[in-house]
Design a protein around this motif. Structure first.
Motif, PDB file in Angstrom:
ATOM      1  N   VAL A   1     -15.667  -0.219  -9.904  1.00  0.00           N
ATOM      2  CA  VAL A   1     -15.655   0.509  -8.641  1.00  0.00           C
ATOM      3  C   VAL A   1     -14.200   0.603  -8.198  1.00  0.00           C
ATOM      4  O   VAL A   1     -13.491  -0.407  -8.169  1.00  0.00           O
ATOM      5  N   LYS A   2     -13.751   1.812  -7.883  1.00  0.00           N
ATOM      6  CA  LYS A   2     -12.343   1.961  -7.517  1.00  0.00           C
ATOM      7  C   LYS A   2     -12.200   2.660  -6.167  1.00  0.00           C
ATOM      8  O   LYS A   2     -12.982   3.545  -5.804  1.00  0.00           O
ATOM      9  N   VAL A   3     -11.183   2.205  -5.461  1.00  0.00           N
ATOM     10  CA  VAL A   3     -10.827   2.775  -4.170  1.00  0.00           C
ATOM     11  C   VAL A   3      -9.436   3.373  -4.312  1.00  0.00           C
ATOM     12  O   VAL A   3      -8.513   2.713  -4.805  1.00  0.00           O
ATOM     13  N   VAL A   4      -9.282   4.618  -3.918  1.00  0.00           N
ATOM     14  CA  VAL A   4      -8.018   5.334  -4.063  1.00  0.00           C
ATOM     15  C   VAL A   4      -7.486   5.683  -2.678  1.00  0.00           C
ATOM     16  O   VAL A   4      -8.209   6.231  -1.842  1.00  0.00           O
ATOM     17  N   HIS A   5      -6.225   5.351  -2.446  1.00  0.00           N
ATOM     18  CA  HIS A   5      -5.562   5.707  -1.185  1.00  0.00           C
ATOM     19  C   HIS A   5      -4.266   6.425  -1.513  1.00  0.00           C
ATOM     20  O   HIS A   5      -3.439   5.918  -2.269  1.00  0.00           O
ATOM     21  N   ARG A   6      -4.093   7.608  -0.939  1.00  0.00           N
ATOM     22  CA  ARG A   6      -2.880   8.397  -1.162  1.00  0.00           C
ATOM     23  C   ARG A   6      -2.279   8.756   0.192  1.00  0.00           C
ATOM     24  O   ARG A   6      -2.998   9.091   1.136  1.00  0.00           O
ATOM     25  N   ARG A   7      -0.943   8.688   0.246  1.00  0.00           N
ATOM     26  CA  ARG A   7      -0.287   8.861   1.535  1.00  0.00           C
ATOM     27  C   ARG A   7       1.051   9.572   1.360  1.00  0.00           C
ATOM     28  O   ARG A   7       1.807   9.278   0.437  1.00  0.00           O
ATOM     29  N   ALA A   8       1.337  10.509   2.251  1.00  0.00           N
ATOM     30  CA  ALA A   8       2.625  11.190   2.296  1.00  0.00           C
ATOM     31  C   ALA A   8       3.179  11.012   3.701  1.00  0.00           C
ATOM     32  O   ALA A   8       2.875  11.799   4.613  1.00  0.00           O
ATOM     33  N   GLY A   9       3.989   9.969   3.879  1.00  0.00           N
ATOM     34  CA  GLY A   9       4.525   9.667   5.201  1.00  0.00           C
ATOM     35  C   GLY A   9       3.422   9.504   6.223  1.00  0.00           C
ATOM     36  O   GLY A   9       2.351   8.945   5.940  1.00  0.00           O
ATOM     37  N   ASP A  10       3.693  10.013   7.431  1.00  0.00           N
ATOM     38  CA  ASP A  10       2.674  10.030   8.480  1.00  0.00           C
ATOM     39  C   ASP A  10       1.981  11.379   8.563  1.00  0.00           C
ATOM     40  O   ASP A  10       1.169  11.611   9.454  1.00  0.00           O
ATOM     41  N   PHE A  11       2.282  12.273   7.588  1.00  0.00           N
ATOM     42  CA  PHE A  11       1.775  13.634   7.661  1.00  0.00           C
ATOM     43  C   PHE A  11       0.398  13.796   7.025  1.00  0.00           C
ATOM     44  O   PHE A  11      -0.399  14.618   7.478  1.00  0.00           O
ATOM     45  N   ALA A  12       0.136  13.044   5.961  1.00  0.00           N
ATOM     46  CA  ALA A  12      -1.115  13.241   5.227  1.00  0.00           C
ATOM     47  C   ALA A  12      -1.551  11.937   4.582  1.00  0.00           C
ATOM     48  O   ALA A  12      -0.716  11.143   4.136  1.00  0.00           O
ATOM     49  N   ARG A  13      -2.855  11.754   4.541  1.00  0.00           N
ATOM     50  CA  ARG A  13      -3.404  10.566   3.878  1.00  0.00           C
ATOM     51  C   ARG A  13      -4.813  10.880   3.410  1.00  0.00           C
ATOM     52  O   ARG A  13      -5.485  11.775   3.949  1.00  0.00           O
ATOM     53  N   SER A  14      -5.258  10.145   2.400  1.00  0.00           N
ATOM     54  CA  SER A  14      -6.618  10.328   1.903  1.00  0.00           C
ATOM     55  C   SER A  14      -7.169   9.006   1.414  1.00  0.00           C
ATOM     56  O   SER A  14      -6.417   8.116   0.986  1.00  0.00           O
ATOM     57  N   TRP A  15      -8.484   8.895   1.469  1.00  0.00           N
ATOM     58  CA  TRP A  15      -9.215   7.764   0.890  1.00  0.00           C
ATOM     59  C   TRP A  15     -10.241   8.334  -0.080  1.00  0.00           C
ATOM     60  O   TRP A  15     -10.891   9.341   0.214  1.00  0.00           O
ATOM     61  N   GLY A  16     -10.368   7.676  -1.219  1.00  0.00           N
ATOM     62  CA  GLY A  16     -11.332   8.124  -2.207  1.00  0.00           C
ATOM     63  C   GLY A  16     -12.074   6.967  -2.841  1.00  0.00           C
ATOM     64  O   GLY A  16     -11.589   5.827  -2.848  1.00  0.00           O
ATOM     65  N   PHE A  17     -13.251   7.265  -3.394  1.00  0.00           N
ATOM     66  CA  PHE A  17     -14.095   6.249  -4.019  1.00  0.00           C
ATOM     67  C   PHE A  17     -14.674   6.816  -5.313  1.00  0.00           C
ATOM     68  O   PHE A  17     -15.064   7.983  -5.367  1.00  0.00           O
TER      69      PHE A  17
END
Length: 361
Positions: A164-180
């Motif tokens: 089971v994997k959790v993915v977090h991606r972030r570009a500064g304070d402008f964009a972010r995502s969470w994935g599973f």
């Protein structure tokens, strides 16, 4: 029966992919691609040909079924590498715990990031003057957290595993995502000579929910420069299937063994620049070789990243990425080194990769 299960699984993956691949805004090519780089200098030295033979802490990433081969009570793995002349940094830490003779659990954390990126959207003030003091710095980074379990089955030599994997991606304070997402793997060992493996990544597609947070000043810059203002949305990472086979030869001299392995990565997000490709499925083969002496010293080589590049005369030629590596184990500590893209044969830049493994009995 097992053949039917794998046929049904493959058919499901292809059907699912053909549906989502119609809209690349939802399922873009190369989604979460940082999770395909690989972990461990041993594997990188072998061209990422690891799915059938992996049996250590890096199994969390390569094939969770390989966790059943962990020999110590606890294993720890560490790796650091840099890309594009040190601009991008790639880090990995892994843990594995042997529960009993039949099962083990593992965890891995991966980060791929570029730090100190200049934000020049506010470079020009309201009066049209350039003010370098208005430049700020931000980080764009991708994180993956993997939780795995592997277990031997009642069938001799057959092990199964899941992640089971959790993915977090972030570009500064402008964009972010969470994935599973979910991965599933299997290994089949015949008399410690033949090894077969299969790894299904993003089995049900990995869902990434993006949230954008742009202030009014940044939105104004986007509009004035002809850029679209991004909207919150969903990104899907389509399934990938890796099939693998390995053969171990004990040559009967000085405890030296030779182990070649071949993997075939089957992606389902449309046509890629790979050796074998179609409108829906692309196949990327990789090959590796390891020569070991008494589980103490190992010399490795491998080839991967086969691609076609266009020449100045519009003709095409095939390039590939060669790799070499070396591993040394002493008193439960393993130091692995890999040098990728030897001779600058591929379009990728070469990298020195070092990783450490610690075993605690």
């Amino acid at each position: 029966m097992k053949k039917h299960i794998w046929f049904i699984t493959l058919s499901f993956l292809l059907l699912q992919s053909s549906i989502f691949a119609q809209d690349e805004t939802i399922a873009p090519k190369y989604s979460n691609e940082f999770l395909q780089i690989g972990v461990g200098a041993r594997s990188l030295g072998m061209g990422n040909a690891m799915v059938a033979g992996v049996d250590d802490v890096t199994s969390v990433y390569w094939n969770p079924a390989g966790l059943t081969g962990v020999k110590n009570k606890f294993d720890v793995g560490l790796m650091h590498s840099e890309y594009f002349a040190g601009i991008a940094k790639y880090d990995y830490v892994g843990l594995a715990h042997k529960i009993d003779d039949r099962s083990a659990v593992g965890f891995a954390a991966i980060r791929f990031g570029v730090d100190d990126i200049p934000n020049t959207t506010q470079l020009i003030d309201n009066e049209g003057n350039i003010d370098y003091d208005r430049i700020t710095l931000f980080t764009a980074a991708d994180y993956g957290f993997l939780f795995s379990y592997g277990r031997k089955t009642g069938i001799e030599g057959l092990s199964l595993g899941g992640t089971v994997k959790v993915v977090h991606r972030r570009a500064g304070d402008f964009a972010r995502s969470w994935g599973f997402g979910i991965d599933a793997g299997m290994q089949y060992n015949i008399n410690d000579k033949w090894f077969f493996g299969a790894m299904a990544r993003d089995v049900t597609s990995t869902f990434n929910a993006w949230i954008f947070n742009l202030d009014s000043d940044m939105e104004e810059v986007f509009l004035e420069t002809g850029n679209e203002i991004p909207e919150n949305g969903l990104e899907l990472t389509l399934p990938r299937l890796i099939l693998a086979a390995k053969r171990k030869f004990d040559i009967g001299w000085q405890d030296i063994s030779i182990s070649p392995e071949i993997n075939a990565s089957i992606t389902t997000d449309g046509r890629r620049n790979t050796l074998i490709k179609s409108g829906v499925v692309s196949i990327d083969p990789v090959m590796g070789l390891e020569i070991g002496w008494k589980d103490i010293v190992a010399v490795r080589t491998g080839v991967n990243n086969f691609q076609y590049v266009k020449n100045f005369d519009d003709s095409e030629s095939m390039v590939f990425q060669p790799n070499i590596g070396l591993g040394v184990t002493f008193k439960g500590i393993t130091l692995d080194y890999a040098f990728t893209n030897i001779g600058n044969q591929s379009e990728a830049l070469f990298s020195h990769v070092i990783s450490l493994k610690f075993g605690f009995k």
